[in-house]
Design a protein around this motif. Structure first.
Motif, PDB file in Angstrom:
ATOM      1  N   LEU A 108     -20.846 -14.326 -44.054  1.00  0.00           N
ATOM      2  CA  LEU A 108     -20.417 -13.380 -45.242  1.00  0.00           C
ATOM      3  C   LEU A 108     -20.705 -14.117 -46.742  1.00  0.00           C
ATOM      4  N   PRO A 109     -21.590 -13.095 -47.404  1.00  0.00           N
ATOM      5  CA  PRO A 109     -21.765 -13.852 -48.678  1.00  0.00           C
ATOM      6  C   PRO A 109     -20.593 -14.336 -49.572  1.00  0.00           C
ATOM      7  N   VAL A 115     -10.833 -13.320 -51.390  1.00  0.00           N
ATOM      8  CA  VAL A 115     -10.145 -11.843 -51.468  1.00  0.00           C
ATOM      9  C   VAL A 115      -8.775 -11.919 -50.942  1.00  0.00           C
ATOM     10  N   ASP A 116      -8.296 -10.874 -51.321  1.00  0.00           N
ATOM     11  CA  ASP A 116      -6.572 -10.553 -50.985  1.00  0.00           C
ATOM     12  C   ASP A 116      -6.578  -9.985 -49.600  1.00  0.00           C
ATOM     13  N   ALA A 117      -7.867  -8.854 -49.449  1.00  0.00           N
ATOM     14  CA  ALA A 117      -7.664  -8.282 -48.367  1.00  0.00           C
ATOM     15  C   ALA A 117      -9.053  -7.972 -47.664  1.00  0.00           C
ATOM     16  N   VAL A 118      -9.143  -7.469 -46.146  1.00  0.00           N
ATOM     17  CA  VAL A 118     -10.533  -7.074 -45.890  1.00  0.00           C
ATOM     18  C   VAL A 118     -10.130  -5.781 -45.131  1.00  0.00           C
ATOM     19  N   GLU A 139     -15.054 -15.414 -39.925  1.00  0.00           N
ATOM     20  CA  GLU A 139     -15.541 -15.398 -41.110  1.00  0.00           C
ATOM     21  C   GLU A 139     -14.581 -14.815 -42.355  1.00  0.00           C
ATOM     22  N   VAL A 140     -14.088 -13.517 -41.743  1.00  0.00           N
ATOM     23  CA  VAL A 140     -12.921 -12.931 -42.521  1.00  0.00           C
ATOM     24  C   VAL A 140     -11.881 -13.712 -42.752  1.00  0.00           C
ATOM     25  N   ARG A 141     -11.523 -14.839 -41.838  1.00  0.00           N
ATOM     26  CA  ARG A 141     -10.441 -15.799 -42.057  1.00  0.00           C
ATOM     27  C   ARG A 141     -10.741 -16.567 -43.282  1.00  0.00           C
ATOM     28  N   ARG A 142     -12.225 -17.170 -43.161  1.00  0.00           N
ATOM     29  CA  ARG A 142     -12.744 -17.902 -44.351  1.00  0.00           C
ATOM     30  C   ARG A 142     -12.397 -17.419 -45.625  1.00  0.00           C
ATOM     31  N   ILE A 149      -4.583 -10.121 -46.008  1.00  0.00           N
ATOM     32  CA  ILE A 149      -4.496  -8.950 -44.882  1.00  0.00           C
ATOM     33  C   ILE A 149      -5.928  -8.564 -44.470  1.00  0.00           C
ATOM     34  N   PHE A 150      -5.906  -8.390 -42.994  1.00  0.00           N
ATOM     35  CA  PHE A 150      -7.057  -7.872 -42.455  1.00  0.00           C
ATOM     36  C   PHE A 150      -6.486  -6.585 -41.610  1.00  0.00           C
TER      37      PHE A 150
END
Length: 226
Positions: A108-109, A115-118, A139-142, A149-150
């Motif tokens: 992810l770029p 960020v706070d959320a995905v 990557e979301v975790r990173r 929050i995901f």
């Protein structure tokens, strides 16, 4: 990526590009039910910025931005994102929406803790291998800040289309040109390792209807990307 996986990925990219071109309003202008739920969760947690993966032509991104969130919208269809940008301009919320053409098989770029959320509605259950899905969640975790929050949704193995159509292996089946990775429950649990799994909520969508899970998981406040 194996040649077979790359061929499927390329075919899906072409299919979605042509689909968005031919049917720019295929999902309508109203936000999805998962986006409505996610907005409530995000607001209660004090979220300010959201990364949406698989934004398509932007019905959920536009809703989030209209609700006051700042949204980065990522999709591998440039046509879909062009429709999103035009709609954001027309609705007067363009300053809260950015877009990026992104294949989620690639990093992810964004920098770490950004960020706070995905949010990802039916993105993880596209034609991604289990290994690619695991890399994406890492990557979301990173890119999430600690405590982030995901919220994501996926079709699962209880869906009526599971096991039908063209089999590509790894629980991926293709019907009508659309390839779907149907999730078993153990995959949801595995992707939540190291997170707090808040909810796995079953729901239905569409005329079939499609059977999905809405998953909410939270990164611990002290989490560090490994």
């Amino acid at each position: 990526m194996k040649d077979r996986d790359q061929d499927l990925a390329d075919a899906q990219r072409r299919h979605w590009q042509s689909t968005y071109t031919a049917h720019p309003d295929m999902y309508g202008g109203q936000p999805s039910a998962p986006a409505l739920h996610a907005s409530t969760v995000f607001r209660a947690a004090g979220v300010k910025d959201i990364l949406e993966l698989g934004a398509g032509h932007g019905r959920d991104a536009l809703y989030f931005a209209g609700a006051g969130f700042t949204v980065m919208s990522a999709d591998f269809s440039a046509h879909g994102l062009e429709q999103l940008e035009k709609a954001a301009q027309e609705q007067g919320i363009a300053e809260r929406v950015t877009t990026t053409v992104q294949d989620v098989r690639e990093p992810l770029p964004l920098p770490d803790d950004h960020v706070d959320a995905v949010f990802a509605h039916m993105l993880l259950c596209m034609a991604l291998s289990t290994q690619e899905i695991r890399r994406l969640v890492n990557e979301v975790r990173r890119v999430l800040r600690p405590g982030g929050i995901f919220v994501y949704t996926v079709r699962h193995t209880g869906d009526a289309h599971y096991g039908t159509g063209i089999a590509h292996g790894d629980d991926i089946y293709e019907r009508g040109g659309f390839a779907v990775h149907f999730f078993p429950r153990y995959l949801v649990d595995a992707l939540a390792d190291g997170w707090t799994l808040e909810e796995v909520h079953p729901f239905e969508e569409g005329d079939l209807p499609r059977c999905l899970w809405r998953v909410t998981q939270i990164l611990p406040p002290s989490a560090q990307f490994l």
